[in-house]
Design a protein around this motif. Structure first.
Motif, mmCIF file in Angstrom:
data_model
loop_
_atom_site.group_PDB
_atom_site.id
_atom_site.type_symbol
_atom_site.label_atom_id
_atom_site.label_comp_id
_atom_site.label_asym_id
_atom_site.label_seq_id
_atom_site.Cartn_x
_atom_site.Cartn_y
_atom_site.Cartn_z
ATOM 1 N N LYS A 4 0.846 -1.196 0.000
ATOM 2 C CA LYS A 4 0.000 0.000 0.000
ATOM 3 C C LYS A 4 0.879 1.242 0.000
ATOM 4 C CE LYS A 4 -3.957 -2.070 2.418
ATOM 5 N NZ LYS A 4 -4.870 -1.966 3.593
ATOM 6 N N THR A 5 0.396 2.266 -0.679
ATOM 7 C CA THR A 5 1.161 3.510 -0.783
ATOM 8 C C THR A 5 0.591 4.551 0.169
ATOM 9 O OG1 THR A 5 1.697 3.061 -3.104
ATOM 10 C CG2 THR A 5 1.932 5.336 -2.338
ATOM 11 N N TYR A 6 1.496 5.164 0.942
ATOM 12 C CA TYR A 6 1.116 6.183 1.917
ATOM 13 C C TYR A 6 1.952 7.445 1.692
ATOM 14 C CZ TYR A 6 -0.929 2.289 4.607
ATOM 15 O OH TYR A 6 -1.656 1.210 5.021
ATOM 16 N N ILE A 7 1.475 8.546 2.271
ATOM 17 C CA ILE A 7 2.295 9.746 2.380
ATOM 18 C C ILE A 7 3.199 9.570 3.600
ATOM 19 C CG2 ILE A 7 2.293 12.260 2.689
ATOM 20 C CD1 ILE A 7 1.184 11.281 0.001
ATOM 21 N N ASN A 103 3.346 -0.546 14.741
ATOM 22 C CA ASN A 103 2.520 -1.539 14.042
ATOM 23 C C ASN A 103 2.072 -1.095 12.651
ATOM 24 O OD1 ASN A 103 2.653 -3.395 16.183
ATOM 25 N ND2 ASN A 103 0.957 -2.361 17.234
ATOM 26 N N ILE A 104 2.682 -0.017 12.146
ATOM 27 C CA ILE A 104 2.401 0.430 10.771
ATOM 28 C C ILE A 104 3.673 0.437 9.938
ATOM 29 C CG2 ILE A 104 1.609 2.343 9.328
ATOM 30 C CD1 ILE A 104 -0.315 3.109 11.541
ATOM 31 N N LEU A 105 4.726 1.072 10.462
ATOM 32 C CA LEU A 105 5.990 1.167 9.730
ATOM 33 C C LEU A 105 7.141 0.758 10.645
ATOM 34 C CD1 LEU A 105 7.661 1.959 7.244
ATOM 35 C CD2 LEU A 105 7.658 4.334 8.088
ATOM 36 N N ASP A 106 7.808 -0.336 10.291
ATOM 37 C CA ASP A 106 8.971 -0.824 11.020
ATOM 38 C C ASP A 106 10.175 0.062 10.701
ATOM 39 O OD1 ASP A 106 10.391 -3.104 12.510
ATOM 40 O OD2 ASP A 106 11.474 -3.059 10.600
ATOM 41 N N ASN A 107 10.910 0.470 11.726
ATOM 42 C CA ASN A 107 12.054 1.359 11.506
ATOM 43 C C ASN A 107 13.090 0.757 10.561
ATOM 44 O OD1 ASN A 107 11.056 3.435 13.032
ATOM 45 N ND2 ASN A 107 12.664 3.390 14.579
ATOM 46 N N LEU A 143 6.438 12.903 0.502
ATOM 47 C CA LEU A 143 6.906 11.837 -0.376
ATOM 48 C C LEU A 143 6.093 10.569 -0.139
ATOM 49 C CD1 LEU A 143 10.804 12.188 -0.199
ATOM 50 C CD2 LEU A 143 9.221 13.205 -1.846
ATOM 51 N N GLU A 144 6.000 9.746 -1.160
ATOM 52 C CA GLU A 144 5.238 8.503 -1.050
ATOM 53 C C GLU A 144 6.142 7.352 -0.647
ATOM 54 O OE1 GLU A 144 3.234 7.897 -4.751
ATOM 55 O OE2 GLU A 144 1.589 9.248 -4.236
ATOM 56 N N ILE A 145 5.583 6.423 0.127
ATOM 57 C CA ILE A 145 6.280 5.200 0.530
ATOM 58 C C ILE A 145 5.321 4.030 0.385
ATOM 59 C CG2 ILE A 145 5.738 5.697 2.968
ATOM 60 C CD1 ILE A 145 8.223 4.060 3.737
ATOM 61 N N SER A 146 5.794 2.955 -0.257
ATOM 62 C CA SER A 146 4.983 1.747 -0.429
ATOM 63 C C SER A 146 5.414 0.716 0.611
ATOM 64 C CB SER A 146 5.152 1.170 -1.835
ATOM 65 O OG SER A 146 4.624 2.065 -2.795
#
Length: 361
Positions: A4-7, A103-107, A143-146
């Motif tokens: 999924k793509t997020y800001i 629980n959304i983005l692992d460092n 910026l976008e991150i998938s």
């Protein structure tokens, strides 16, 4: 695997940014990192300065970096990333500390994403500046991150993290070996860089400016002011010492133990009287080159400045004796560096495959 793509700002718990502020420096206290301190997957604490604990409390009003945060250089250079390995650290300019939402983005996944070609292209294409390219925090936030599921992010990290850990261990071992050689050098040659010396470095060292690097890729390292920049298929120098010539890494000193290409932002140095490049590597590391910079904008050091440094040249037999003592240390460094190169190539090959879902775990 679904991505999924997020800001970026929607998946980050914090973006810590101290651009526009400069703390009062101290002789000791809290290490303070800047863009100079952060190389890819490595933090060079020798390139930091210190602030007092009192200044730390007063200065760090925008948030405190934590162990595990991801550091990103935003200018000079843009796009270097590393994992913060300790607490109680201050940040200076041109550096962001990033922390993913729980629980959304692992460092670790964030670290690997920012090293990917996709992210590096995003950073460069959104950068601004005519002399030095940089990116604003406001632009970075958009910026976008998938990203895949948090569970799959952790699986990716579990594959890549051991490679990084081994690379980091080898780097630490090499640093320790270099420090051992430097202690031996200082004990054997305590007065070699005496400013009242009757000799000049040009008597013992030949200096040459580097050249623009070839575009062809290969296995020969390209050295610039910040160590190895890339790999090419040509060399313009053998075993030599490399000095950063201009910019943020002006005066940095590196040692190539094999054939290499010296880029145009660096100067190569070779010993004239023996084959001992390790002698002049340690000599130049101890020469306090930062005190000799010129230039009103970017710092600059020239061949003329290097040639004119005063010294007392030891007898050739003593230089050769030093070489005999430290040669095993530099052989170990060379072997570790070869392993780092192979591990880095493996990680870099796996990285895009894992990040785009073509390689399932």
């Amino acid at each position: 695997m679904e991505f999924k793509t997020y800001i970026m700002e929607d998946v980050l718990e914090s973006i810590i940014d101290y651009r526009g502020r400069t703390p009062e420096k101290s002789e000791s206290g809290i290490p303070t990192l800047s863009a100079k301190s952060v190389k890819n997957n490595f933090i060079d604490y020798e390139k930091c300065y210190y602030i007092s604990p009192e200044e730390y409390k007063k200065f760090m009003v925008r948030g405190f970096p934590e162990k595990g945060d991801i550091l990103l250089t935003t200018e000079a250079p843009l796009g270097n990333v590393a994992r913060l390995d300790r607490n109680n650290i201050a940040l200076a300019q041109r550096l962001l500390a990033l922390r993913g939402r729980k629980n959304i983005l692992d460092n670790d996944y964030l670290l690997y994403f920012l090293q990917s070609d996709t992210a590096q292209h995003l950073l460069q294409s959104h950068g601004t500046g005519t002399t030095v390219t940089g990116i604003k925090q406001s632009v970075f936030r958009k910026l976008e991150i998938s990203i895949p599921s948090i569970e799959y992010q952790r699986k990716i990290s579990a594959v890549l993290r051991p490679l990084d850990d081994k690379i980091e261990l080898n780097n630490r071992i090499n640093k320790n070996l270099e420090e051992q050689a430097e202690v031996i050098f200082n004990n054997m040659f305590p007065d070699v860089l005496d400013e009242t010396g009757t000799d000049k470095l040009e008597k013992i060292i030949s200096f040459s400016n580097g050249r623009k690097r070839p575009s062809e890729m290969g296995n020969i390292p390209v050295f610039g002011g910040n160590g190895i920049l890339a790999y090419t298929n040509k060399s313009n120098s053998g075993n030599c010492v490399i000095i950063g010539r201009v910019g943020a890494y002006c005066g940095n000193v590196s040692l190539s133990l094999d054939d290499c290409w010296i880029s145009d932002n660096a100067i190569s140095a070779k010993c004239k009287i023996t084959e001992s490049q390790s002698f002049i590597f340690n000599l130049l590391k101890n020469a306090d080159l930062s005190a000799r910079y010129i230039g009103t904008g970017q710092p600059l050091i020239t061949q003329g400045i290097l040639k004119s440094i005063s010294c007392n040249i030891p007898e050739t037999k003593n230089i050769n004796h030093f070489e005999d003592i430290v040669k095993p240390l530099y052989e170990m460094i060379k072997n570790n560096s070869e392993q780092i190169k192979k591990l880095s190539a493996l990680r870099d090959a796996l990285l895009p495959q894992l990040l785009n879902g073509r390689l399932n775990i």
